[in-house]
Design an enzyme around this catalytic site. Structure first.
Site, PDB file in Angstrom:
ATOM      1  N   ASP A   6     193.011  76.655 -50.551  1.00  0.00           N
ATOM      2  CA  ASP A   6     193.374  75.936 -49.191  1.00  0.00           C
ATOM      3  C   ASP A   6     193.793  77.047 -48.102  1.00  0.00           C
ATOM      4  OD1 ASP A   6     193.291  73.777 -51.108  1.00  0.00           O
ATOM      5  OD2 ASP A   6     195.453  73.422 -51.119  1.00  0.00           O
ATOM      6  N   GLY A  53     200.135  64.651 -47.458  1.00  0.00           N
ATOM      7  CA  GLY A  53     200.013  63.944 -48.907  1.00  0.00           C
ATOM      8  C   GLY A  53     198.642  63.472 -49.061  1.00  0.00           C
ATOM      9  N   THR A  78     189.000  74.311 -59.672  1.00  0.00           N
ATOM     10  CA  THR A  78     188.236  75.530 -60.055  1.00  0.00           C
ATOM     11  C   THR A  78     188.698  76.712 -59.512  1.00  0.00           C
ATOM     12  OG1 THR A  78     186.916  75.164 -58.193  1.00  0.00           O
ATOM     13  CG2 THR A  78     185.803  74.375 -60.415  1.00  0.00           C
ATOM     14  N   SER A  90     195.633  69.674 -47.199  1.00  0.00           N
ATOM     15  CA  SER A  90     196.298  70.800 -47.393  1.00  0.00           C
ATOM     16  C   SER A  90     197.003  70.946 -46.015  1.00  0.00           C
ATOM     17  CB  SER A  90     195.173  72.084 -47.359  1.00  0.00           C
ATOM     18  OG  SER A  90     194.570  71.894 -48.432  1.00  0.00           O
ATOM     19  N   SER A 106     200.353  71.721 -46.119  1.00  0.00           N
ATOM     20  CA  SER A 106     201.210  72.774 -46.488  1.00  0.00           C
ATOM     21  C   SER A 106     200.365  74.096 -46.183  1.00  0.00           C
ATOM     22  CB  SER A 106     201.931  72.668 -47.767  1.00  0.00           C
ATOM     23  OG  SER A 106     200.866  72.644 -48.693  1.00  0.00           O
TER      24      SER A 106
END
Ligand code: GLA
Length: 383
Positions: free
Chosen positions: A170, A120, A35, A124, A126
């Site tokens: 994130d 993965g 979203t 989050s 990254s």
């Protein structure tokens, strides 16, 4: 968190005086998936797993970095145009370049980092990395960039250096997280509100399938394009529709014949998901966790059947959850692998976990991983 590990590795590699240590966490999201880039609402919280980085300015225009967990190093100049080859180094490089692009004056530094955010898994990792460097460089170079812009710097790093056209959730969660609080964020206005989240008698638990789709980023970008196409089609009749967040199912039906069936399904998911977040807010205010849980199942169904970002392993865990009387369960994050997030009554927790482990192992030949969720603080200086 791996503070001592980072301190020791930094000293082994660079020697001299110690640098400053920062941390920035991964996140969960209660509801509101895909979203954010549709201008809608998300409901994340930061967790107790974080990227920890030690940083010491080195007086040059180069960055020397050590990825402790990978046993790799990288070295790049701040003025270089080409990103380093290693993916992890691109995150640091991207953050530096995005700060410079915005007029921020930074110099070179030495850094070592380690993370306990599972890779993965949809938590989050990254964004935790982008946020720790954006936050730290802002402080170390006294740049006075506000936290929203730091989040956008992380997001732009994903867009411009990593090929993922992600939304803002994130990085926002990693930077703005607060212990014991979830955050309702309006991704258009960037207004947000902290919600205490202590559901008496329930636990939040993540089950990680330990699988990840290799083409996840291109599939993610395709989803985003579908949403933009449908929003543009609806806008022809309704100029007020900037994002799918503004659209209704009736508006979607009006353009049904001019869009693909696939785009229709994607947009239906998003429009329904925006409503589910609103329902969850209302239910939380009443302490009605059964409704919260039902909406989570609704999200899973939508992500699996309409948005098509689930996987057999995730659908399987979702079925097990329902079978075990878990209040709510769904795939969390972008999808294509990673975790389910489960809202479980305490008295059903043990039975659910035992059943999920046994059934999953029988079906897929390996065990899922379990993480209890502890909602924690966002980016910060540690020492
Ligand atoms: C990834 C992206 C976020 C968001 C989620 C799905 O985590 O980075 O911006 O779109 O997927 O909700």
């Amino acid at each position: 968190m791996n503070i001592d590990k980072v301190r020791n590795a930094f000293m082994d590699h660079f020697g001299g005086v110690a640098g400053v240590v920062y941390a920035s966490p991964g996140r969960i999201n209660l509801i509101g998936e895909h979203t954010d880039y549709n201008g809608g609402f998300v409901f994340p919280g930061a967790i107790d797993k974080a990227m920890v980085a030690e940083i010491r300015l080195n007086g040059t225009d180069r960055v020397r970095a050590v990825a402790i967990d990978l046993g790799e190093t990288a070295d790049f100049g701040l003025c270089e145009e080409n990103a380093p080859a290693q993916q992890w180094a691109r995150y640091i490089f991207g953050v530096c370049r995005e700060i410079i692009k915005r007029g921020g004056q930074i110099g070179g530094f030495d850094t070592a980092f380690s993370s306990d955010v599972p890779l993965g898994a949809g938590m989050s990792s990254s964004a935790a990395m982008e946020s720790v460097y954006a936050f730290a460089l802002n402080e170390l170079f006294a740049l006075k960039i506000d936290k929203f812009e730091l989040a956008r710097i992380g997001q732009a790093t994903e867009h411009n250096y990593c090929g993922v056209k992600c939304g803002i959730m994130d990085q926002f969660a990693s930077l703005f997280g607060k212990e014991g609080r979830l955050m309702l964020l309006d991704c258009r206005s960037m207004e947000y509100k902290y919600y205490p989240f202590n559901p008496a008698g329930y636990k939040l638990v993540l089950l990680d399938t330990v699988v990840k789709h290799e083409l996840a980023s291109s599939a993610y970008n395709e989803r985003r394009l579908s949403c933009e196409r449908v929003a543009a089609a609806i806008r022809r009749n309704h100029s007020e529709v900037e994002y799918l967040r503004d659209a209704t199912l009736d508006m979607l039906d009006e353009v049904k014949d001019s869009i693909s069936e696939e785009d229709y399904r994607r947009a239906q998911y998003v429009i329904e998901e925006v409503q589910r977040v609103m329902d969850v807010c209302a239910a939380l205010e009443q302490g009605d966790y059964e409704t919260v849980g039902e909406r989570m199942y609704g999200t899973h169904r939508g992500m699996s059947e309409l948005y098509e970002v689930s996987r057999p392993e995730l659908d399987f865990l979702n079925d097990v959850a329902r079978h075990c009387g878990v209040a709510g369960s769904r795939v969390m994050g972008g999808g294509f692998g990673g975790c389910t997030i489960n809202l479980v009554k305490e008295n059903r927790y043990d039975a659910f976990v035992a059943e999920a482990f046994a059934a999953f192992r029988d079906r897929f030949g390996h065990e899922p991983r379990l993480y209890d969720v502890v909602i924690s603080d966002g980016a910060r200086r540690l020492e």
